[in-house]
Design an enzyme around this catalytic site. Structure first.
Site, PDB file in Angstrom:
ATOM      1  N   CYS A  97      -5.775 -22.283 -16.143  1.00  0.00           N
ATOM      2  CA  CYS A  97      -5.564 -20.858 -15.854  1.00  0.00           C
ATOM      3  C   CYS A  97      -4.336 -20.317 -16.582  1.00  0.00           C
ATOM      4  CB  CYS A  97      -5.396 -20.686 -14.345  1.00  0.00           C
ATOM      5  SG  CYS A  97      -4.893 -19.034 -13.869  1.00  0.00           S
TER       6      CYS A  97
ATOM      7  N   CYS B 211      -2.041 -18.031 -14.509  1.00  0.00           N
ATOM      8  CA  CYS B 211      -1.179 -18.733 -13.541  1.00  0.00           C
ATOM      9  C   CYS B 211      -0.031 -19.456 -14.240  1.00  0.00           C
ATOM     10  CB  CYS B 211      -1.978 -19.773 -12.753  1.00  0.00           C
ATOM     11  SG  CYS B 211      -3.631 -19.272 -12.303  1.00  0.00           S
ATOM     12  N   ASP B 212      -0.307 -20.114 -15.358  1.00  0.00           N
ATOM     13  CA  ASP B 212       0.671 -21.035 -15.941  1.00  0.00           C
ATOM     14  C   ASP B 212       1.196 -20.627 -17.310  1.00  0.00           C
ATOM     15  OD1 ASP B 212       0.194 -22.692 -13.728  1.00  0.00           O
ATOM     16  OD2 ASP B 212      -1.548 -23.567 -14.706  1.00  0.00           O
TER      17      ASP B 212
END
Ligand code: NAP
Length: 308
Positions: free
Chosen positions: A132, A135-136
């Protein structure tokens, strides 16, 4: 045991829409989500093809959908449904927080990221490997990253990573031709994303953190190393069908739940909507299926009218 007319499992776009339609039909509805709700939409960097929104962040649209669903259903976030059993004409759901009895059930359990299943993938999860970018991606600003996959999701992830300031972004795809939307391919090329086509990832290596991957050219068989800090795997999804399997719901050969045009499964009182049915896998489709599932429940519970 708490009793409701209807339980919806999964508060992604399909589940939220089902809650709106069921709730507005006067059905006492509870909706569970193992996280905060919003499903995969909540990690989409941006959405440009949902009618009415020229461009909107996935997280914002997801939050709006959850808030809207909460007007019509009791929402239990961070509560995972671990098992469902049919007992007579009722369903008993066991969650991480207790047991519930319902007369009907809508499964909107969505899908899970597919894994590459190559050496080092598990080992470097959270140490360079991610599924993701939203997200990261932040951790890889000014670093070199690669995205694996040739679909729209891979292209969106790559564009996002480039836009947040990754130094170099590669897309590694196993074929010559990309599957993703043409508009995304054009944008990716325009902003300098580099394509490594006809290549598969064979191995991930590094000391503590990911340092390099081995690529094999599928046409020549030649291997090469690519030094990167981050590898984003975006090679599609698999249905989250464990509850369906336990209930004896019929699945297709790929593991997606089989439904009719009213989102009915082979078990009376159980409906499915969204990515877990494996249809178009577009936001509008998930919402449309959610709406149909909600209306079908209303019909089943005697609160609606035959709508198809
Ligand atoms: P996808 O379209 O199924 O693409 C998956 C990609 O990963 C394909 O290019 C596939 O290669 C590759 N792949 C699969 N298994 C692999 C493996 N083991 N090793 C290497 N590569 C592998 O998945 P997606 O991009 O997640 O999209 C899923 C669905 O959501 C699609 O229907 C898509 O249209 C939709 N979606 C739409 C939007 C949008 O409308 N903007 C955005 C995101 C997703 P091959 O091409 O060789 O099969």
């Amino acid at each position: 045991m708490k009793k409701y007319d209807l339980a919806i499992v999964g508060a992604g776009p399909a589940g939220c829409t089902a809650a709106v339609y069921a709730g507005r039909s006067g059905i006492e509805t509870i909706i569970f989500d193992k996280g905060a709700g919003g499903g995969l939409l909540s990690i989409a960097p941006k959405v440009e093809n949902f009618p009415g929104f020229t461009e909107i962040a996935g997280a914002e649209l997801a939050t709006r959908m959850v808030e809207q669903a909460k007007r019509y259903a009791v929402f239990h976030p961070n509560e995972e449904v671990k098992d469902v059993k049919k007992e007579g004409d009722k369903f008993v759901l066991s969650t991480t927080n207790g047991d519930y009895e319902t007369k009907a059930l809508i499964l909107c359990t969505g899908s899970l990221h597919r894994k590459l299943n190559v050496e080092g993938e598990k080992e470097f999860l959270g140490k360079g490997v991610s599924y993701c970018a939203t997200c990261d991606g932040f951790f890889f600003k000014d670093k070199k990253v690669a995205v694996v996959g040739g679909g729209s999701s891979a292209l969106i992830e790559a564009i996002y990573l480039k836009q947040i300031g990754c130094k170099e972004v590669y897309v590694v795809h196993r074929r010559e031709v990309l599957r993703g939307e043409k508009i995304l391919q054009d944008e990716a090329r325009k902003i300098g994303i580099r394509f490594l086509l006809n290549k598969v990832v064979e191995k991930l290596e590094g000391e503590e953190l990911l340092e390099k991957i081995t690529l094999r050219d599928v046409t020549t068989g030649k291997r090469e190393h690519l030094e990167i800090d981050g590898l984003f795997v975006s090679i599609g999804v698999e249905p989250e069908n464990s509850l369906a399997k336990n209930l004896g719901i019929k699945l297709d050969e790929r593991g997606y739940i089989l439904t009719d045009e009213k989102q009915r499964t082979n078990i009376e009182g159980v409906y499915a909507a969204g990515d877990v049915t494996g249809k178009l896998r577009q936001l509008v489709e998930a919402c449309a299926e959610g709406a149909k599932a909600g209306l079908s429940c209303a019909e089943f519970l005697g609160r609606g009218y035959p709508y198809l």
